[in-house]
Design a protein around this motif. Structure first.
Motif, PDB file in Angstrom:
ATOM      1  N   PHE A   1       0.795  -1.232   0.000  1.00  0.00           N
ATOM      2  CA  PHE A   1       0.000   0.000   0.000  1.00  0.00           C
ATOM      3  C   PHE A   1       0.833   1.292   0.000  1.00  0.00           C
ATOM      4  O   PHE A   1       1.527   1.617   0.956  1.00  0.00           O
ATOM      5  CB  PHE A   1      -0.976   0.034   1.200  1.00  0.00           C
ATOM      6  N   SER A   2       0.674   2.015  -1.078  1.00  0.00           N
ATOM      7  CA  SER A   2       1.327   3.316  -1.203  1.00  0.00           C
ATOM      8  C   SER A   2       0.488   4.354  -0.440  1.00  0.00           C
ATOM      9  O   SER A   2      -0.675   4.098  -0.102  1.00  0.00           O
ATOM     10  CB  SER A   2       1.431   3.693  -2.673  1.00  0.00           C
ATOM     11  N   PRO A   3       1.052   5.549  -0.197  1.00  0.00           N
ATOM     12  CA  PRO A   3       0.300   6.565   0.547  1.00  0.00           C
ATOM     13  C   PRO A   3      -1.102   6.828  -0.007  1.00  0.00           C
ATOM     14  O   PRO A   3      -2.053   6.972   0.757  1.00  0.00           O
ATOM     15  CB  PRO A   3       1.193   7.798   0.436  1.00  0.00           C
ATOM     16  N   VAL A   4      -1.249   6.848  -1.333  1.00  0.00           N
ATOM     17  CA  VAL A   4      -2.576   7.178  -1.879  1.00  0.00           C
ATOM     18  C   VAL A   4      -3.603   6.084  -1.546  1.00  0.00           C
ATOM     19  O   VAL A   4      -4.782   6.362  -1.306  1.00  0.00           O
ATOM     20  CB  VAL A   4      -2.473   7.496  -3.404  1.00  0.00           C
ATOM     21  N   GLU A   5      -3.154   4.840  -1.477  1.00  0.00           N
ATOM     22  CA  GLU A   5      -4.067   3.749  -1.091  1.00  0.00           C
ATOM     23  C   GLU A   5      -4.415   3.835   0.399  1.00  0.00           C
ATOM     24  O   GLU A   5      -5.552   3.608   0.804  1.00  0.00           O
ATOM     25  CB  GLU A   5      -3.402   2.381  -1.366  1.00  0.00           C
ATOM     26  N   ILE A   6      -3.423   4.167   1.196  1.00  0.00           N
ATOM     27  CA  ILE A   6      -3.653   4.260   2.654  1.00  0.00           C
ATOM     28  C   ILE A   6      -4.608   5.416   2.961  1.00  0.00           C
ATOM     29  O   ILE A   6      -5.515   5.299   3.796  1.00  0.00           O
ATOM     30  CB  ILE A   6      -2.300   4.452   3.388  1.00  0.00           C
ATOM     31  N   ILE A   7      -4.419   6.530   2.241  1.00  0.00           N
ATOM     32  CA  ILE A   7      -5.307   7.682   2.462  1.00  0.00           C
ATOM     33  C   ILE A   7      -6.740   7.346   2.025  1.00  0.00           C
ATOM     34  O   ILE A   7      -7.718   7.754   2.651  1.00  0.00           O
ATOM     35  CB  ILE A   7      -4.741   8.929   1.740  1.00  0.00           C
ATOM     36  N   ASN A   8      -6.861   6.549   0.967  1.00  0.00           N
ATOM     37  CA  ASN A   8      -8.185   6.083   0.545  1.00  0.00           C
ATOM     38  C   ASN A   8      -8.856   5.292   1.682  1.00  0.00           C
ATOM     39  O   ASN A   8     -10.036   5.450   1.958  1.00  0.00           O
ATOM     40  CB  ASN A   8      -8.035   5.214  -0.714  1.00  0.00           C
ATOM     41  N   MET A   9      -8.067   4.457   2.369  1.00  0.00           N
ATOM     42  CA  MET A   9      -8.631   3.663   3.474  1.00  0.00           C
ATOM     43  C   MET A   9      -9.034   4.557   4.644  1.00  0.00           C
ATOM     44  O   MET A   9     -10.021   4.307   5.324  1.00  0.00           O
ATOM     45  CB  MET A   9      -7.611   2.619   3.945  1.00  0.00           C
ATOM     46  N   GLU A  10      -8.266   5.599   4.853  1.00  0.00           N
ATOM     47  CA  GLU A  10      -8.603   6.551   5.926  1.00  0.00           C
ATOM     48  C   GLU A  10      -9.966   7.191   5.631  1.00  0.00           C
ATOM     49  O   GLU A  10     -10.839   7.261   6.501  1.00  0.00           O
ATOM     50  CB  GLU A  10      -7.509   7.626   5.994  1.00  0.00           C
ATOM     51  N   ARG A  11     -10.159   7.594   4.365  1.00  0.00           N
ATOM     52  CA  ARG A  11     -11.436   8.225   3.979  1.00  0.00           C
ATOM     53  C   ARG A  11     -12.584   7.226   4.075  1.00  0.00           C
ATOM     54  O   ARG A  11     -13.658   7.528   4.564  1.00  0.00           O
ATOM     55  CB  ARG A  11     -11.346   8.735   2.533  1.00  0.00           C
ATOM     56  N   LEU A  12     -12.302   6.024   3.628  1.00  0.00           N
ATOM     57  CA  LEU A  12     -13.300   4.952   3.583  1.00  0.00           C
ATOM     58  C   LEU A  12     -13.832   4.600   4.968  1.00  0.00           C
ATOM     59  O   LEU A  12     -15.026   4.395   5.159  1.00  0.00           O
ATOM     60  CB  LEU A  12     -12.567   3.731   3.007  1.00  0.00           C
TER      61      LEU A  12
END
Ligand code: SF4
Length: 375
Positions: free
Chosen positions: A145-156
């Motif tokens: 997981f790159s930062p953009v994927e991790i941030i997506n999970m934070e939003r999710l």
């Protein structure tokens, strides 16, 4: 080059050789005016402090791209499919475990899991995939997981980033790639991938990972419309971040490869790539390992990079969907490649532990493996 400039760059290199930190301005002067061979000489000497010149390292992992659906639309990416197009895929946890069965048979003990940003996937999907791989292969190191994927999970999830990471870690995540950085200036991010994590989001994600014990790597990808100042600015963002959290174990300079018609690339000359790699070694005095990517740049450049400041060839990649691959495909190929370049191959894991692997025993096939310049 003017004699005056040569004197200035010589002084900068002497300073680096003595272990003093060089400034952004000095790094830029090296990029613009520095003598190629002198930069390589100093970078090589600094590499020696991390890993003896006798050795060069590699690791063995399988890349699994769990989905190619993505809403970020980076202009250089030929991997993604638009969400709703019906053309893309999402791998089930069973598919992923099956891929890892194959990888384990090929002697890979590290996994690199990455995919597009697909908000329809529930957070449980990621947790289930990590747990499924870990329960089948308890010793498999999972980098994901790159930062953009991790941030997506934070939003999710609506959870804090820290909580998201702790849950991923509990499910089996071992480390993170500092992927998706490309060039960390807002101007370049707006050109390349305006919907991707901003510079501050990228560093926030990586530093939070480091704070919860998820270490990893970082990279730079150049050969587009960036200026030399922006390449150095990128290195500075990484160096400052590393001063705060000390979580980057390695740094990998790459160049953009032709993938889409929407994205204009500049073919970076080999000497420029090697010069930047040498500057990475000199400037990033707080990151121990500099890797070259044989997968992207080819074997000829990879061998030269090991004489220009790199101590590692990134990996033997069992699968890679995102990038055109010149990679090393088996352990035998990697050891022959490194030994052919004049090094004793040293296997490592993604956290740079060398000790768990036996010493390399020469096979006698090493010296005639390849000619300079072959990819
Ligand atoms: S590079 Fe990654 S984030 Fe960018 S469009 Fe491709 S899959 Fe999405």
């Amino acid at each position: 080059m003017l004699l005056q400039e040569a004197e200035k760059t010589d002084k900068i290199l002497e300073k680096a050789l003595e272990g003093e930190r060089i400034s952004k301005e000095e790094a830029l002067l090296l990029y613009e005016e520095g003598d190629f061979l002198k930069i390589q000489f100093v970078a090589r000497a600094l590499r020696e402090k991390v890993l003896s010149h006798k050795y060069a390292s590699y690791t063995m992992f399988r890349v699994v791209n769990y989905t190619n659906y993505c809403n970020v639309e980076c202009s250089f990416c030929s991997f993604m499919d638009e969400i709703g197009s019906g053309k893309g895929y999402v791998l089930s946890k069973e598919d992923i475990v099956e891929k890892m069965e194959f990888a384990a048979k090929e002697n890979a003990d590290q996994m690199f899991l990455q995919g597009g940003v697909y908000p329809d996937l529930k957070f449980d999907y990621y947790l289930d995939v990590l747990s499924a791989v870990k329960s089948r292969f308890p010793a498999m190191h999972i980098r994901a997981f790159s930062p953009v994927e991790i941030i997506n999970m934070e939003r999710l999830t609506g959870l804090s980033l820290r909580e998201v990471l702790l849950r991923l870690k509990e499910a089996g995540l071992d480390s993170v790639p500092g992927a998706g950085a490309e060039i960390l200036t807002e101007r370049m991010r707006n050109i390349i991938s305006p919907k991707k994590a901003s510079v501050s989001e990228w560093t926030r994600a990586m530093e939070t990972c480091h704070e919860v014990g998820l270490l990893g790597s970082a990279n730079v990808v150049f050969g587009s419309e960036e200026t030399k100042e922006e390449v150095i600015e990128h290195l500075n963002v990484i160096r400052e971040s590393q001063d705060r959290t000390h979580g980057f174990l390695s740094f990998i300079p790459w160049t953009f490869q032709p993938q889409t018609k929407r994205f204009k690339i500049r073919m970076v000359p080999t000497h420029e790539y090697l010069k930047v790699l040498g500057i990475c070694r000199i400037f990033l005095d707080n990151i121990p390992h500099i890797e070259t990517s044989v997968m992207v740049l080819g074997k000829g450049v990879g061998q030269l990079a090991l004489y220009s400041g790199a101590d590692d060839v990134s990996s033997v990649v069992i699968e890679e969907n995102v990038l055109r691959s010149f990679g090393l495909k088996s352990e035998e190929e990697a050891t022959r490649f490194l030994a052919g370049a004049g090094f004793t191959p040293k296997r490592r894991d993604l956290l740079y532990n060398y000790d768990k692997y036996p010493d390399y025993i020469p096979t006698g096939k090493e010296t005639s493996y390849m000619n300079l310049g072959a990819s």
